[in-house]
Design an enzyme around this catalytic site. Sequence first.
Site, PDB file in Angstrom:
ATOM      1  N   HIS A  76     -26.922  98.121 -63.904  1.00 40.35           N
ATOM      2  CA  HIS A  76     -28.032  97.244 -63.565  1.00 40.35           C
ATOM      3  C   HIS A  76     -28.959  97.954 -62.611  1.00 40.35           C
ATOM      4  CE1 HIS A  76     -24.519  96.540 -61.002  1.00 40.35           C
ATOM      5  NE2 HIS A  76     -25.368  96.397 -59.999  1.00 40.35           N
ATOM      6  N   ILE A  89     -28.050  86.861 -57.179  1.00 39.07           N
ATOM      7  CA  ILE A  89     -27.480  85.664 -56.542  1.00 39.07           C
ATOM      8  C   ILE A  89     -27.497  85.779 -55.011  1.00 39.07           C
ATOM      9  CG2 ILE A  89     -25.029  86.326 -56.419  1.00 39.07           C
ATOM     10  CD1 ILE A  89     -24.414  83.602 -57.787  1.00 39.07           C
ATOM     11  N   ASN A 140     -26.702 101.625 -58.339  1.00 37.89           N
ATOM     12  CA  ASN A 140     -25.505 102.089 -57.641  1.00 37.89           C
ATOM     13  C   ASN A 140     -24.453 102.526 -58.653  1.00 37.89           C
ATOM     14  OD1 ASN A 140     -26.626 101.353 -55.124  1.00 37.89           O
ATOM     15  ND2 ASN A 140     -25.953  99.229 -55.409  1.00 37.89           N
TER      16      ASN A 140
HETATM   17  P1  AMP Z   1     -24.021  96.337 -57.217  1.00 36.99           P
HETATM   18  O1  AMP Z   1     -23.383  96.187 -55.868  1.00 36.99           O
HETATM   19  O2  AMP Z   1     -25.072  97.405 -57.289  1.00 36.99           O
HETATM   20  O3  AMP Z   1     -22.977  96.453 -58.313  1.00 36.99           O
HETATM   21  O4  AMP Z   1     -24.845  94.997 -57.466  1.00 36.99           O
HETATM   22  C1  AMP Z   1     -24.274  93.842 -57.986  1.00 36.99           C
HETATM   23  C2  AMP Z   1     -25.235  92.721 -57.688  1.00 36.99           C
HETATM   24  O5  AMP Z   1     -24.908  91.626 -58.496  1.00 36.99           O
HETATM   25  C3  AMP Z   1     -25.184  92.238 -56.229  1.00 36.99           C
HETATM   26  O6  AMP Z   1     -26.472  92.398 -55.634  1.00 36.99           O
HETATM   27  C4  AMP Z   1     -24.775  90.771 -56.360  1.00 36.99           C
HETATM   28  O7  AMP Z   1     -25.417  89.938 -55.416  1.00 36.99           O
HETATM   29  C5  AMP Z   1     -25.191  90.446 -57.785  1.00 36.99           C
HETATM   30  N1  AMP Z   1     -24.445  89.379 -58.439  1.00 36.99           N
HETATM   31  C6  AMP Z   1     -23.108  89.180 -58.447  1.00 36.99           C
HETATM   32  N2  AMP Z   1     -22.802  88.100 -59.186  1.00 36.99           N
HETATM   33  C7  AMP Z   1     -23.979  87.611 -59.659  1.00 36.99           C
HETATM   34  C8  AMP Z   1     -24.331  86.497 -60.485  1.00 36.99           C
HETATM   35  N3  AMP Z   1     -23.414  85.648 -61.003  1.00 36.99           N
HETATM   36  N4  AMP Z   1     -25.636  86.282 -60.752  1.00 36.99           N
HETATM   37  C9  AMP Z   1     -26.580  87.108 -60.250  1.00 36.99           C
HETATM   38  N5  AMP Z   1     -26.312  88.180 -59.474  1.00 36.99           N
HETATM   39  C10 AMP Z   1     -25.034  88.418 -59.181  1.00 36.99           C
END
Ligand code: AMP
Length: 116
Positions: free
Chosen positions: A102, A33, A89
């Site tokens: 992820h 996102i 992460n």
């Molecule tokens: P992390 O900081 O490694 O846990 O990555 C989490 C990722 O999820 C971040 O890059 C966010 O931008 C992404 N994210 C959070 N909410 C959503 C969502 N609803 N759809 C897609 N990506 C998301």
Amino acid sequence: MSQQECLFCKIIKREIPGEIVYEDDQVLAFNDIAPQAPTHILVIPKTHITTLNDIEESQQALVGRLTYIAAKLAKERGFAEDGYRVVMNCNEQGGQTVYHIHLHLMGGRHFTWPAG
Ligand code: AMP
Ligand code: ZN
């Protein structure tokens, strides 16, 4: 946080929208996102695993599949040969904000190392 409340489990269950770019019986991939690169895709297991620390021995192939699918998506998008970055992460100091593992697949720009 319970699995019922997990953001990425909700995307898997279509309870909240996601720009899904790949799906099979084990894995889902969707656009981040807040993209940090021209292509920024999150590749996740459909099974809820909270952090890298929680991967069980029986889940090694599933987690390995995340990297296989990342490379497949990079090839399909045409930046596999130029190169790309894959990041996972773990926990607070690692910068984890969503507690369902992820893999970040980022491509389409140059990355420097070491990362901040
Ligand atoms: P992390 O900081 O490694 O846990 O990555 C989490 C990722 O999820 C971040 O890059 C966010 O931008 C992404 N994210 C959070 N909410 C959503 C969502 N609803 N759809 C897609 N990506 C998301
Ligand atoms: Zn989850």
